[in-house]
Design a protein around this motif. Structure first.
Motif, PDB file in Angstrom:
ATOM      1  N   ARG A  84       0.845  -1.184   0.000  1.00  0.00           N
ATOM      2  CA  ARG A  84       0.000   0.000   0.000  1.00  0.00           C
ATOM      3  C   ARG A  84       0.878   1.229   0.000  1.00  0.00           C
ATOM      4  O   ARG A  84       1.670   1.434   0.898  1.00  0.00           O
ATOM      5  CB  ARG A  84      -0.899  -0.015   1.225  1.00  0.00           C
ATOM      6  CG  ARG A  84      -1.969  -1.080   1.164  1.00  0.00           C
ATOM      7  CD  ARG A  84      -2.681  -1.147   2.481  1.00  0.00           C
ATOM      8  NE  ARG A  84      -3.690  -2.192   2.415  1.00  0.00           N
ATOM      9  CZ  ARG A  84      -4.983  -1.972   2.520  1.00  0.00           C
ATOM     10  NH1 ARG A  84      -5.442  -0.763   2.672  1.00  0.00           N
ATOM     11  NH2 ARG A  84      -5.843  -2.964   2.474  1.00  0.00           N
ATOM     12  N   GLN A  85       0.712   2.035  -1.004  1.00  0.00           N
ATOM     13  CA  GLN A  85       1.473   3.265  -1.082  1.00  0.00           C
ATOM     14  C   GLN A  85       0.602   4.475  -0.794  1.00  0.00           C
ATOM     15  O   GLN A  85       1.076   5.585  -0.716  1.00  0.00           O
ATOM     16  CB  GLN A  85       2.102   3.396  -2.464  1.00  0.00           C
ATOM     17  CG  GLN A  85       3.102   2.278  -2.738  1.00  0.00           C
ATOM     18  CD  GLN A  85       3.723   2.399  -4.102  1.00  0.00           C
ATOM     19  OE1 GLN A  85       3.334   3.263  -4.878  1.00  0.00           O
ATOM     20  NE2 GLN A  85       4.666   1.562  -4.408  1.00  0.00           N
ATOM     21  N   SER A  86      -0.656   4.267  -0.675  1.00  0.00           N
ATOM     22  CA  SER A  86      -1.570   5.364  -0.407  1.00  0.00           C
ATOM     23  C   SER A  86      -2.704   4.821   0.443  1.00  0.00           C
ATOM     24  O   SER A  86      -2.888   3.619   0.544  1.00  0.00           O
ATOM     25  CB  SER A  86      -2.114   5.920  -1.733  1.00  0.00           C
ATOM     26  OG  SER A  86      -2.887   4.934  -2.366  1.00  0.00           O
ATOM     27  N   PRO A  87      -3.473   5.690   1.067  1.00  0.00           N
ATOM     28  CA  PRO A  87      -4.576   5.219   1.885  1.00  0.00           C
ATOM     29  C   PRO A  87      -5.616   4.455   1.089  1.00  0.00           C
ATOM     30  O   PRO A  87      -6.353   3.663   1.649  1.00  0.00           O
ATOM     31  CB  PRO A  87      -5.156   6.514   2.438  1.00  0.00           C
ATOM     32  CG  PRO A  87      -4.051   7.496   2.356  1.00  0.00           C
ATOM     33  CD  PRO A  87      -3.267   7.118   1.149  1.00  0.00           C
ATOM     34  N   ALA A  88      -5.676   4.681  -0.212  1.00  0.00           N
ATOM     35  CA  ALA A  88      -6.661   3.988  -1.017  1.00  0.00           C
ATOM     36  C   ALA A  88      -6.310   2.508  -1.110  1.00  0.00           C
ATOM     37  O   ALA A  88      -5.168   2.109  -0.955  1.00  0.00           O
ATOM     38  CB  ALA A  88      -6.720   4.595  -2.408  1.00  0.00           C
ATOM     39  N   THR A  89      -7.333   1.699  -1.361  1.00  0.00           N
ATOM     40  CA  THR A  89      -7.108   0.269  -1.482  1.00  0.00           C
ATOM     41  C   THR A  89      -6.343  -0.031  -2.769  1.00  0.00           C
ATOM     42  O   THR A  89      -6.515   0.659  -3.774  1.00  0.00           O
ATOM     43  CB  THR A  89      -8.463  -0.469  -1.489  1.00  0.00           C
ATOM     44  OG1 THR A  89      -8.229  -1.822  -1.842  1.00  0.00           O
ATOM     45  CG2 THR A  89      -9.423   0.134  -2.467  1.00  0.00           C
ATOM     46  N   PRO A  90      -5.506  -1.074  -2.753  1.00  0.00           N
ATOM     47  CA  PRO A  90      -4.764  -1.418  -3.969  1.00  0.00           C
ATOM     48  C   PRO A  90      -5.675  -1.782  -5.128  1.00  0.00           C
ATOM     49  O   PRO A  90      -5.283  -1.694  -6.279  1.00  0.00           O
ATOM     50  CB  PRO A  90      -3.930  -2.626  -3.532  1.00  0.00           C
ATOM     51  CG  PRO A  90      -3.877  -2.563  -2.055  1.00  0.00           C
ATOM     52  CD  PRO A  90      -5.124  -1.892  -1.615  1.00  0.00           C
ATOM     53  N   LEU A  91      -6.896  -2.175  -4.822  1.00  0.00           N
ATOM     54  CA  LEU A  91      -7.813  -2.576  -5.875  1.00  0.00           C
ATOM     55  C   LEU A  91      -8.374  -1.387  -6.643  1.00  0.00           C
ATOM     56  O   LEU A  91      -9.126  -1.572  -7.590  1.00  0.00           O
ATOM     57  CB  LEU A  91      -8.951  -3.398  -5.277  1.00  0.00           C
ATOM     58  CG  LEU A  91      -8.548  -4.844  -4.975  1.00  0.00           C
ATOM     59  CD1 LEU A  91      -9.309  -5.391  -3.803  1.00  0.00           C
ATOM     60  CD2 LEU A  91      -8.762  -5.708  -6.192  1.00  0.00           C
ATOM     61  N   ASP A  92      -8.026  -0.164  -6.220  1.00  0.00           N
ATOM     62  CA  ASP A  92      -8.471   0.990  -6.996  1.00  0.00           C
ATOM     63  C   ASP A  92      -7.860   0.982  -8.388  1.00  0.00           C
ATOM     64  O   ASP A  92      -8.460   1.484  -9.334  1.00  0.00           O
ATOM     65  CB  ASP A  92      -8.095   2.279  -6.264  1.00  0.00           C
ATOM     66  CG  ASP A  92      -8.985   2.508  -5.052  1.00  0.00           C
ATOM     67  OD1 ASP A  92     -10.034   1.840  -4.974  1.00  0.00           O
ATOM     68  OD2 ASP A  92      -8.619   3.312  -4.195  1.00  0.00           O
ATOM     69  N   ASP A  93      -6.674   0.426  -8.488  1.00  0.00           N
ATOM     70  CA  ASP A  93      -6.027   0.308  -9.801  1.00  0.00           C
ATOM     71  C   ASP A  93      -6.421  -1.033 -10.404  1.00  0.00           C
ATOM     72  O   ASP A  93      -5.605  -1.940 -10.546  1.00  0.00           O
ATOM     73  CB  ASP A  93      -4.519   0.415  -9.650  1.00  0.00           C
ATOM     74  CG  ASP A  93      -3.840   0.617 -10.999  1.00  0.00           C
ATOM     75  OD1 ASP A  93      -4.566   0.713 -12.008  1.00  0.00           O
ATOM     76  OD2 ASP A  93      -2.612   0.675 -11.033  1.00  0.00           O
ATOM     77  N   MET A  94      -7.682  -1.128 -10.744  1.00  0.00           N
ATOM     78  CA  MET A  94      -8.223  -2.413 -11.178  1.00  0.00           C
ATOM     79  C   MET A  94      -7.641  -2.856 -12.511  1.00  0.00           C
ATOM     80  O   MET A  94      -7.525  -4.065 -12.768  1.00  0.00           O
ATOM     81  CB  MET A  94      -9.750  -2.304 -11.285  1.00  0.00           C
ATOM     82  CG  MET A  94     -10.454  -3.631 -11.227  1.00  0.00           C
ATOM     83  SD  MET A  94     -10.150  -4.447  -9.641  1.00  0.00           S
ATOM     84  CE  MET A  94     -10.811  -6.062  -9.936  1.00  0.00           C
TER      85      MET A  94
END
Lengths: 197, 178
Positions: free
Chosen positions: A15-25
């Motif tokens: 995780r490089q950001s607070p967003a979930t890794p699945l945001d980069d689907m």
């Protein structure tokens, strides 16, 4: 803009950001689509169903992306979703499973032609094709759970602990399923090799 | 009577493989973990042959499955790419240039229609007469006011000034003639 969460094909996700890794689907699909498709195809043995279930796997992953906490690898998490979809599918088509004849059903001859031939002799090719067909047919006779565990180990090359994580079973139970699956293959194997004698 | 490897021992040997490639030697190292099993495999041709045969079968199954799935996936991907352009195609400059040309071509008739001179001419012709009319009306009103405010109406001006010139006399004689 989503950060690149997948660092390698070793299925490690950081995780490089607070967003979930699945945001980069898009990256997730590009990395794991072939693997998920293979698992569906060899499990269900139907091209169209495998394609459909592969898409469903990523749709479901996107819908449940907030529940991914990074406790397991992305590959394991997606495999868990894929396995649940296969269970749902085989449950609804239980009576036709493995027996249905459709245009997109995979025949053993389709797969046998892909057996690699390390030896160029005709005899070794025939033996290799026979061995592959023997396992292919034996796997079809396994129970749903045995088949899933067997494929996760011997096609997807997962460790026992990873299989336990995907299936939600204890490692000892995973091992028991593998013992039974190998017993079925071994029995068929021995029967085939003893018949000519 | 020879005692062969149990099913569990045989399975453990297979499951301990890091890879199912029969040509790799890693399984031999793992086999060494159990001296009993290792010694038996060396001595028993039946068990070693069965183990080798099972490994070969599983290896062929995996290799064929992976290869077949890879081919099917490639065919599936090719079919999908014929329906929708992939992202790499969208990044081509030629694609965007063609899209720009089409966009401009679609806007060209619209812009021509908007820049027609007719509405402008109508607009100018509509504004200038009204301005002239306003000015003439104001001049007319000013003239009327001036005439109304005069002490003597303009037709009576010759009578009001008896010392006027010949012109005024002529006009008087003309009036009598009429």
């Amino acid at each position: 803009m989503a950060s690149r969460a997948i660092t390698s094909d070793t299925h490690s996700v950081t995780r490089q950001s607070p967003a979930t890794p699945l945001d980069d689907m898009a990256s997730i699909v590009a990395t794991y689509e072939q693997k998920i498709f293979r698992f569906h195809l060899i499990s269900i043995r139907d091209r169209d169903v495998a394609q459909s279930l592969t898409q469903d796997t990523f749709v479901r992953a996107w819908a449940a992306r907030d529940t991914f906490r990074g406790d397991c690898s992305m590959s394991t998490w997606l495999m868990r979703i894929a396995l649940n979809l296969i269970r749902d599918h085989t449950r609804t088509d239980r009576f036709r499973f493995w027996k249905r004849v459709s245009e997109t059903a995979v025949d053993v001859s389709d797969v046998a032609s892909h057996v690699p031939h390390r030896d160029s002799s005709l005899e070794s090719r025939l033996i290799a094709s026979e061995q592959m067909a023997l396992v292919w047919e034996s796997v079809a006779q396994l129970s749903d759970r045995q088949r899933s565990v067997f494929l996760l180990r011997f096609v997807e090359d997962l460790e026992l602990s990873e299989i336990a994580s995907v299936t939600g079973l204890p490692i000892s139970t995973v091992k028991t399923h593998l013992y039974r699956a190998l017993a079925a293959i071994r029995a068929r194997h021995n029967a085939t090799h003893k018949d000519p004698l | 009577m020879t005692i062969h490897l149990s099913h569990e021992q045989l399975c453990d040997l297979i499951l301990a493989d890091l890879s199912l490639q029969p040509e790799r030697d890693s399984w031999r190292e793992l086999e060494a973990e159990s001296d009993v099993v290792h010694e038996h495999l060396r001595a028993c041709l039946i068990c070693s042959a069965e183990l080798r045969s099972l490994r070969d079968s599983l290896s062929h199954f995996r290799d064929a499955s992976v290869s077949y799935a890879r081919q099917e996936f490639a065919q599936s991907y090719a079919h999908r790419s014929s329906i929708a352009p992939p992202h790499t195609f969208l990044s081509q400059p030629l694609y965007w240039a063609a899209a720009a040309v089409v966009f401009v071509a679609a806007l060209f008739p619209l812009s021509m229609h908007r820049h027609r001179p007719a509405p402008a001419v109508i607009g100018t012709t509509a504004t200038s007469p009204s301005r002239q009319t306003t000015e003439s009306d104001e001049a007319l009103l000013a003239d009327i006011d001036q005439k109304l405010s005069a002490d003597v109406p303009s037709p009576m001006e010759p009578l009001a000034d008896p010392t006027a010139g010949a012109t005024s006399t002529t006009s008087t004689s003309d009036q009598r003639t009429n």
